[in-house]
Scaffold this active site. Structure first.
Site, PDB file in Angstrom:
ATOM      1  N   HIS A   1      -9.234 -36.664  37.476  1.00  0.00           N
ATOM      2  CA  HIS A   1      -8.383 -36.028  36.465  1.00  0.00           C
ATOM      3  C   HIS A   1      -7.931 -37.055  35.424  1.00  0.00           C
ATOM      4  O   HIS A   1      -6.776 -37.477  35.418  1.00  0.00           O
ATOM      5  CB  HIS A   1      -7.191 -35.378  37.154  1.00  0.00           C
TER       6      HIS A   1
ATOM      7  N   CYS B   1      -1.790 -33.202  29.994  1.00  0.00           N
ATOM      8  CA  CYS B   1      -3.017 -32.869  30.740  1.00  0.00           C
ATOM      9  C   CYS B   1      -3.867 -31.819  30.038  1.00  0.00           C
ATOM     10  O   CYS B   1      -5.066 -31.726  30.301  1.00  0.00           O
ATOM     11  CB  CYS B   1      -2.672 -32.361  32.128  1.00  0.00           C
TER      12      CYS B   1
ATOM     13  N   CYS C   1      -2.644 -26.793  34.346  1.00  0.00           N
ATOM     14  CA  CYS C   1      -1.204 -27.037  34.296  1.00  0.00           C
ATOM     15  C   CYS C   1      -0.945 -28.326  33.533  1.00  0.00           C
ATOM     16  O   CYS C   1      -1.808 -29.205  33.455  1.00  0.00           O
ATOM     17  CB  CYS C   1      -0.605 -27.090  35.694  1.00  0.00           C
TER      18      CYS C   1
END
Length: 403
Positions: free
Chosen positions: A353, A91, A383
Site C-alpha cells: 500500500h 491514501c 478508505c
C-alpha cells in the site's frame, strides 16, 4: 462511445517493501517509470496530445515535493508542453486523480488525461518543525513523515488523532471482528496475489524496475508471502494494544511504488490508437469522524453505485483497498455482498500500500478483471486517513456494447 470518460490503459511498478528493493529509487523516478509504462501500451498516441496529467501523492515532504506530477512528466521525457498537477487526498490520491480527470473529460475540458500516483514510504524524510523564534533553548524532535498524523494541531480533539492502528482496533470492537477472521482474510490476500502472479494476470499490468542488487530487477510485488497460514499469523504480537487484534500480518505494510491510468473520451480512441477497457460510470466521496475512516468506503461506494444507476446486485467485481483486514471485513459485511468477488487477485495486505499509488492500482486491476471475466460492473473503493473515502464504478465497455 462519443460521451463519457473511459479507462484506456493502466500500468504500475511492482510494489516494494519498506526499506526493500525500491528503497534506493526516488519517488519521482518511480512516477516516471509508471508514466512510460502506461504510454508503452498505447504506442500510437502522440504524448504531445496529452492535455493534462493529474498525479496523486500523499506525503510530499521529501523528493516528491514541488509537484511530483510535473517532475514525472519531465523525467519521463514527455514534451515540456504537457502540463501536470499533483493532488493530495492521502491514501485516495491517485483514485482522486482519476476522478478529477474523468470529470474534466466528461465536461469537455479535455479528451486525454494521464493520471496516477506515487509513494516512497522508505524515502519519506524526517522533518523538524520551524521554531517560532530564533535559537530556542530546548531540544527539537525530528518527526517521521512515513505514515499517520504528524505535527498535530493542538486544537484537534484527541479522539480524532489516534493512530491508524488504534482507530481500527476501535472498529474491531465496534463490529466484533475477531482476530482469527482478520488473519484468515490476510492469508486469502497472499494466496490470491500469488495465484494471480503465477497465472500471468499481472504480466500486462506491471512494469519492472531496475534496482541495485543481485538480480538487478524487481519484477514482482515484494511483500507477497504465499506460504502464509492462519497458524503462522496467530503467532504475531498485536501492534497497537497489548491485548489487541491487529498485527503486522493482518494490516497492509509500508510500501514503495507508482501506478498510472490513461483516461480519455470516446472520441479520443482514434488518437489513442486503441479501444477503451471500461467506462467510468459512477463516482462517490464520503467523510465521517476521522477515527472511523476505515468504514467510510461503505457510503462512498453506495453513492458511486447510485451515480451509476445500479445496485450491489449488479456488481461482479470489487477492488477494495486492504488498509487493514478489519476495516475491509467491516465494509464487505455492511455491503452484504459475496466476499468471493472482492480482491480476487490479492489485495494491499499482500501486494502493498504505497499511499499515493494505491488508487491507481485498484482502478487498473478492476478494469483488467472485468476484461478478463467479461462481466459488466465493478467497484473500486478506498478508505482514507482522517475520515474519508472514495469509490468509482467501472462498466466493462465490451460487455456493455454487446447488450
Amino acid at each position: 462511445m462519443t460521451t463519457g470518460s473511459y479507462v484506456y490503459a493502466a500500468a504500475r511498478t511492482p510494489f516494494g517493501r519498506f526499506s526493500g528493493a525500491l528503497a534506493a529509487v526516488r519517488p519521482d523516478d518511480l512516477a516516471a517509470l509508471a508514466v512510460n509504462g502506461v504510454l508503452a501500451k498505447v504506442p500510437a498516441l502522440d504524448p504531445a496530445g496529452i492535455e493534462d496529467v493529474v498525479w496523486g501523492n500523499a506525503n510530499g515532504a521529501g523528493e516528491d515535493n514541488r509537484n511530483v506530477g510535473r517532475m514525472a512528466v519531465l523525467l519521463a521525457q514527455l514534451p515540456t508542453s504537457v502540463p501536470a498537477t499533483t493532488v493530495n487526498r492521502l491514501c485516495g490520491s491517485s483514485l482522486d486523480a482519476a476522478i478529477i480527470a474523468s470529470r474534466a473529460i466528461e465536461c469537455g475540458d479535455a479528451d486525454i488525461v494521464l493520471t496516477g500516483g506515487v509513494e516512497s514510504m522508505s524515502r519519506a524524510p524526517w522533518v523538524l518543525p520551524k521554531p517560532e523564534r530564533a535559537y530556542p533553548a530546548g531540544d527539537m524532535t525530528a518527526v517521521s513523515t512515513t505514515l499517520g498524523w504528524r505535527l498535530v494541531n493542538r486544537r484537534m480533539p484527541k479522539e480524532w488523532t489516534v493512530s491508524l492502528g488504534e482507530a481500527n482496533e476501535q472498529l474491531a470492537d465496534r463490529f466484533s471482528v475477531p482476530r482469527e477472521r482478520q488473519d484468515e482474510f490476510a492469508v486469502r490476500s497472499h494466496t490470491l496475489a500469488d495465484a494471480a502472479w503465477t497465472s500471468g494476470f499481472y504480466d500486462d499490468l506491471v512494469v519492472p524496475v531496475t534496482v541495485d542488487g543481485e538480480d538487478g530487477m524487481l519484477t514482482r510485488d515484494e511483500g507477497i508471502r504465499p506460504g502464509s497460514t492462519v497458524d503462522k499469523l496467530a503467532g504475531l504480537k498485536p501492534s497497537f494494544r497489548p491485548d489487541g487484534v491487529i498485527t503486522a500480518g493482518n494490516a497492509s505494510p509500508l510500501s514503495d511504488g507508482a501506478s498510472a491510468v490513461l483516461l480519455g473520451s470516446g472520441a479520443a480512441a482514434a488518437r489513442i490508437g486503441s479501444d477503451p477497457l471500461a467506462r467510468v460510470a459512477g463516482r462517490g466521496v464520503f467523510a465521517l469522524d476521522p477515527q472511523d475512516f476505515g468504514f467510510a468506503p461503505v457510503e462512498a461506494a453506495n453513492r458511486a453505485l447510485k451515480s451509476a444507476g445500479i445496485t450491489w446486485s449488479d456488481v461482479s467485481a470489487v477492488e477494495l483497498n486492504e488498509a487493514f483486514a478489519v476495516q475491509s471485513l467491516a465494509c464487505v459485511d455492511a455491503w452484504r455482498i459475496d466476499p468471493e468477488i472482492v480482491n480476487t487477485k490479492g489485495g494491499a495486505i499482500a501486494l502493498g500500500h504505497p499511499l499515493g499509488a494505491s488508487g491507481g492500482r485498484l482502478l487498473g486491476t478492476l478494469a483488467h478483471r472485468l476484461k478478463e471475466s467479461g462481466e459488466r460492473w465493478g467497484v473500486a473503493a478506498i478508505c482514507i486517513g482522517v475520515g474519508q473515502a472514495l469509490a468509482v464504478v467501472l462498466e466493462n465497455v465490451t460487455e456493455a456494447t454487446a447488450r
